[in-house]
Design a protein around this motif. Structure first.
Motif, PDB file in Angstrom:
ATOM      1  N   GLU A 128     -16.437 -12.347 106.058  1.00  0.00           N
ATOM      2  CA  GLU A 128     -17.308 -11.540 106.640  1.00  0.00           C
ATOM      3  C   GLU A 128     -18.015 -11.839 107.745  1.00  0.00           C
ATOM      4  O   GLU A 128     -18.514 -10.704 108.439  1.00  0.00           O
ATOM      5  CB  GLU A 128     -18.391 -11.108 105.269  1.00  0.00           C
ATOM      6  N   THR A 163     -13.931 -18.883 102.507  1.00  0.00           N
ATOM      7  CA  THR A 163     -14.853 -18.238 101.592  1.00  0.00           C
ATOM      8  C   THR A 163     -14.999 -16.613 102.115  1.00  0.00           C
ATOM      9  O   THR A 163     -14.672 -16.505 103.306  1.00  0.00           O
ATOM     10  CB  THR A 163     -16.108 -18.994 101.689  1.00  0.00           C
ATOM     11  N   THR A 164     -15.481 -15.808 101.043  1.00  0.00           N
ATOM     12  CA  THR A 164     -15.930 -14.496 101.345  1.00  0.00           C
ATOM     13  C   THR A 164     -16.911 -14.462 102.723  1.00  0.00           C
ATOM     14  O   THR A 164     -16.888 -13.552 103.597  1.00  0.00           O
ATOM     15  CB  THR A 164     -16.529 -13.795 100.133  1.00  0.00           C
ATOM     16  N   PRO A 194      -8.576  -9.904 101.728  1.00  0.00           N
ATOM     17  CA  PRO A 194      -9.874  -9.345 102.117  1.00  0.00           C
ATOM     18  C   PRO A 194      -9.983  -9.268 103.533  1.00  0.00           C
ATOM     19  O   PRO A 194     -10.501  -8.380 104.053  1.00  0.00           O
ATOM     20  CB  PRO A 194     -10.777 -10.230 101.358  1.00  0.00           C
TER      21      PRO A 194
END
Length: 402
Positions: A114, A109-110, A355
């Motif tokens: 992060e 997941t993001t 990402p």
């Protein structure tokens, strides 16, 4: 009217193709979007060039990634159809691909990505500390920094023990740029065997790592990854998450060293960094061509028929140097609007880890340039050792000094 072209040996067009394939791709693009080629390692492939044609090929359902179910794996990899290390989403088409990507995306997941930023910064700083301790103020940037950073990050993300990372590096190198068919076959035997034991250990004692999450991930319908799929997805995440970032950093720094005015501008204004990374990806990205597609039927493109059963390469490197999409594409310009590049692929197989790679690139380059303001290439009379094959573009070593 369609025609069957003669096979074009890429090394006949340029003996320097492995080091600099871009003029060859441009020459082929001017002739048309599809070519029957012989690669530097002697394999016959069909090559798609040009930005629009490459994007179209990526989304053509007749060009499949399901080699295990619809083709003969030994056309592209020295291993058998039952190889569990290939039971992953990059080797599948919808609906299997849709299902696998959905299950992995539940854990990759993001938020998880992060949360890695502080640890990426810590690892970066530790590696740069070790570089700074070199009394001769010289290092191999790949060995000292670009290789260990993403390897450490991906191993920690998945929960791979530190002592096994050298073995992972060796297996990964053989899978993306084999030194021999035998060494490639050995890597595809040894790495899944190791992953079986690791997965069992995680199943017995799960942690908060991604692999533990994948083992226990269940969607709303009760679906979960099979034992082979867990092996395949772990292998894919480790290799794809590592190799691309290594050579994004290496190729990006080579481009900056070759364009000292751009390097000076970036050092003077690190606010240009995000755009600079996109230009690095466009100008000389880490993935030269896609993993091979399989033509499920005769496919006509640009007046040329790709026969059913053929292996097809899509040249990302050429798509991102196409003058119909990017003005003066052979010019490296960190202020360019490089949006629209396909360095991470296009369509349903667009890189899930893009990402994370971008975040690693930002942290790595910002810290590297800040720590070593005099950093420059140190090749001298040394000839750079380029990775073989047409999948990953990069060098094995990048000597630097500061």
């Amino acid at each position: 009217m369609s025609s069957q072209p003669a096979v074009i040996d890429l090394l006949d067009l340029s003996p320097d193709f492995v080091r600099d394939p871009y003029p060859v791709y441009a020459r082929l693009r001017r002739r048309g979007p599809v070519h029957h080629v012989r690669t530097p390692d002697g394999r016959d492939m069909w090559l798609v060039v040009g930005h629009d044609s490459c994007r179209t090929a990526f989304t053509d359902p007749r060009l499949s990634r399901d080699w295990r179910g619809s083709g003969d794996l030994r056309q592209i990899i020295n291993t058998g159809q039952d190889q569990p290390g290939l039971a992953h989403m990059l080797m599948s088409d919808p609906p299997d691909h849709t299902r696998l990507r959905r299950l992995v995306a539940r854990e990759f997941t993001t938020r998880r990505i992060e949360a890695l930023a502080p640890r990426i910064q810590q690892v970066t700083d530790e590696l740069l500390d070790a570089m700074a301790a070199h009394e001769d103020r010289r290092a191999d940037l790949v060995d000292a920094f670009a290789f260990p950073l993403p390897m450490t990050v991906m191993c920690e993300l998945l929960g791979v023990p530190e002592l096994d990372r050298d073995a992972f590096g060796a297996w990964s190198n053989e899978m993306v740029a084999r030194t021999s068919p035998e060494a490639e076959a050995a890597a595809y035997e040894e790495m899944p065997r190791y992953l079986v034991a690791l997965i069992e250990a995680k199943r017995a004692a799960p942690g908060d790592d991604l692999l533990s999450g994948l083992i226990h991930a269940v969607d709303e319908g009760g679906d979960r990854l099979s034992p082979d799929e867990l092996i395949g997805m772990s292998l894919l995440l480790l290799i794809a998450g590592h190799e691309t970032t290594v050579h994004m950093i290496g190729n990006g720094m080579r481009a900056l060293f070759a364009h000292p005015d751009q390097l000076a501008d970036l050092r003077a204004d690190l606010g240009l960094l995000d755009g600079a990374i996109e230009e690095m990806l466009r100008y000389d990205g880490p993935v030269e061509t896609c993993t091979e597609r399989l033509a499920l039927e005769d496919v006509e493109m640009g007046g040329v028929v790709i026969p059913a059963g053929s292996a097809v390469l899509i040249a990302l490197a050429d798509a991102d140097r196409d003058p119909s999409r990017f003005r003066e594409p052979d010019r490296f310009d960190i202020r360019r609007d490089a949006r629209g590049h396909i360095a991470f692929g296009h369509g349903l197989h667009h890189c899930l880890g893009a990402p994370l790679a971008r975040m690693e690139g930002r942290i790595a380059l910002r810290s590297l340039l800040g720590r070593f303001p005099g950093l420059t290439g140190d090749t001298g009379a040394t000839t750079l050792d380029w990775l073989p094959g047409m999948l990953i573009r990069g060098v094995r070593k990048l000597p630097v000094r500061w």
